[in-house]
Enzyme design. Structure first.
Site, PDB file in Angstrom:
ATOM      1  CG  ASP A   1      -0.458   0.085   2.574  1.00 20.43           C
ATOM      2  OD1 ASP A   1       0.938   0.158   2.504  1.00 20.43           O
ATOM      3  OD2 ASP A   1      -1.083   0.350   3.471  1.00 20.43           O
TER       4      ASP A   1
ATOM      5  CB  CYS B   1       1.194  -2.172   5.091  1.00 23.81           C
ATOM      6  SG  CYS B   1       1.061  -3.236   6.217  1.00 23.81           S
TER       7      CYS B   1
ATOM      8  CB  THR C   1       3.014  -2.035  11.067  1.00 22.80           C
ATOM      9  OG1 THR C   1       1.612  -2.495  10.633  1.00 22.80           O
ATOM     10  CG2 THR C   1       2.566  -0.517  11.817  1.00 22.80           C
TER      11      THR C   1
ATOM     12  CG  HIS D   1      10.842 -23.354  13.938  1.00 16.72           C
ATOM     13  ND1 HIS D   1      11.043 -22.945  15.355  1.00 16.72           N
ATOM     14  CD2 HIS D   1      11.921 -23.941  13.455  1.00 16.72           C
ATOM     15  CE1 HIS D   1      12.405 -23.363  15.615  1.00 16.72           C
ATOM     16  NE2 HIS D   1      12.773 -24.197  14.474  1.00 16.72           N
TER      17      HIS D   1
ATOM     18  CG  HIS E   1       9.124 -26.986  13.374  1.00 21.70           C
ATOM     19  ND1 HIS E   1       9.038 -26.599  14.441  1.00 21.70           N
ATOM     20  CD2 HIS E   1      10.540 -27.440  13.203  1.00 21.70           C
ATOM     21  CE1 HIS E   1      10.277 -26.345  15.037  1.00 21.70           C
ATOM     22  NE2 HIS E   1      10.942 -26.974  14.417  1.00 21.70           N
TER      23      HIS E   1
HETATM   24  C1  RB5 Z   1      -1.768   2.901   6.388  1.00 16.27           C
HETATM   25  O1  RB5 Z   1      -1.506   4.349   7.077  1.00 16.27           O
HETATM   26  C2  RB5 Z   1      -1.241   2.028   7.548  1.00 16.27           C
HETATM   27  O2  RB5 Z   1      -2.302   1.888   8.488  1.00 16.27           O
HETATM   28  C3  RB5 Z   1      -0.920   0.591   6.627  1.00 16.27           C
HETATM   29  O3  RB5 Z   1       0.147   0.677   5.847  1.00 16.27           O
HETATM   30  C4  RB5 Z   1      -0.630  -0.586   7.528  1.00 16.27           C
HETATM   31  O4  RB5 Z   1       0.535  -0.202   8.536  1.00 16.27           O
HETATM   32  C5  RB5 Z   1      -1.691  -1.260   8.442  1.00 16.27           C
HETATM   33  O5  RB5 Z   1      -1.214  -2.486   9.120  1.00 16.27           O
END
Ligand code: RB5
Length: 357
Positions: A8, A64, A66, A97, A132
């Site tokens: 994204d 994305c 995180t 694993h 595993h």
């Molecule tokens: C976008 O702002 C952010 O929320 C998305 O990229 C992601 O980190 C969500 O988990």
């Protein structure tokens, strides 16, 4: 090797890093997005996850902010094991694993160099299998069932879907209807009993002595609600032949639609047994609530309700009256008609089982 790659806007910063990494190593299936304009990560994650699930890609990498949103969405798709990794060792272990097949990266937390190290550790590692594999298989087994928000377990298995379609068909013969009700009941109980405790033992095979496991003396009981519940008993007993069988007879008062008891005979040690109450239809829930109350009044404690088709009204009513009872169904239909029949349902299960109409 084909790798599905997607990001994204917040993961876009890593897109060229990931594409560059795979340039000489794999064919990329581009799942978007290709600009830093705001994009919803679930759209991208589900596209890539479907490609992995359906075999169009062997693995995936999603970015994305995180990596967490991508992982959450991708993990909704059958066969996908996705996680956000922030260092090389976690990424290596996630492959070794957990056989992680979609690596997720957080564009807001990983420098390009760190992202490359994480990616390389994951891509270079191999799944170790062995113990595993057994654990990963348990995750896959959980996909056979769907946990809906009401806490009811709906069996989402191709064999169950197929057999239920024939069961619902008004042109299915009594003989076939009866056979299929047994089969679906057996398939459902096979899944419900997946976590029965085992004890270690040894067995002498013609070749050698081997470590082995048996059921840990668990006592089970099947309690069909007469008469339609009888149709499910043999299917359950074919898998658990030593289970005891109790019977509960309730009829629905045609005016009040409320259940009235006319028979109840349960195994004497019912309080020690894990009990499967069998009734093909969970319609208004009145009969099921009364049957469960009867069993509890006689000491029954660990009870599961196993039905083929349920209406939301019935599920809600059983949950409210017996929140401790697990409800297992093959299908959740939209509603009841004015007479309390499940629509589309399968008609009157008792009549169809016994050919009485
Ligand atoms: C976008 O702002 C952010 O929320 C998305 O990229 C992601 O980190 C969500 O988990």
């Amino acid at each position: 090797m084909i790798v599905a790659v997607g990001c994204d806007h917040a993961g876009f910063v890593l897109r060229s890093v990931v594409l560059g990494y795979f340039e000489s190593k794999a064919t990329v299936l581009d799942c978007g997005v290709s600009t830093a304009e705001p994009a919803d990560y679930p759209d991208v994650a589900l596209r890539a996850a479907a490609a992995v699930s359906e075999g169009q890609a062997d693995a995936g990498v999603l970015m994305c902010g995180t990596g967490i949103g991508m992982a959450l969405a991708a993990n909704k798709v059958k066969g996908v094991r996705a996680a956000s990794c922030f260092d090389a060792e976690t990424a290596r272990l996630a492959k070794a694993h957990n056989n992680l097949n979609i690596l997720c990266l957080g564009g807001r937390f990983l420098s390009p160099d760190r992202a490359l190290a994480v990616l390389d550790a994951w891509h270079g590692a191999s799944f170790e299998g062995g113990r595993h594999l057994a654990r990963v298989n348990k995750i896959a087994a959980a996909e056979a069932v769907t946990f809906s928000s009401g806490g009811v377990v709906i069996f989402n298995h191709p064999l169950v879907h197929h057999k239920m379609t024939i069961i619902r068909d008004k042109n299915t013969s009594v003989k076939e209807f009866r056979e299929l009700v047994e089969e679906v009941a057996g398939l459902m109980v096979y899944e419900i009993t997946r976590n029965l405790p085992l004890s270690e033992t040894r067995v002498e095979t013609p070749m050698a002595s081997a470590a082995a496991r048996t059921l840990a003396g668990k006592k089970l009981a099947v309690v069909p609600v007469l008469r339609a519940g009888l149709g499910m008993v043999n299917g359950i007993l074919s898998l658990i032949p030593n289970a005891k069988v109790g019977h509960i007879g309730l009829y629905r008062d045609p005016n009040t639609l409320e259940p009235v008891e006319y028979y109840c005979k349960l195994p004497q040690d019912i309080q020690e047994r894990e009990i499967f109450v069998a009734d093909p239809m969970l319609a208004t829930g009145g009969t099921a609530v009364a049957a469960l109350s009867l069993i509890k009044a006689r000491g029954g404690r660990k009870i599961s309700l196993v039905c083929l088709v349920a209406a939301p009204e019935g599920v809600k009513r059983v949950h409210e009256a017996h929140p401790d009872v697990g409800i297992f169904i093959a299908a959740l239909d939209p509603c009841l008609d004015d007479h309390g029949y499940i629509v589309p349902g399968l008609g009157d299960a008792g009549d169809r089982l016994f050919g009485s109409k």
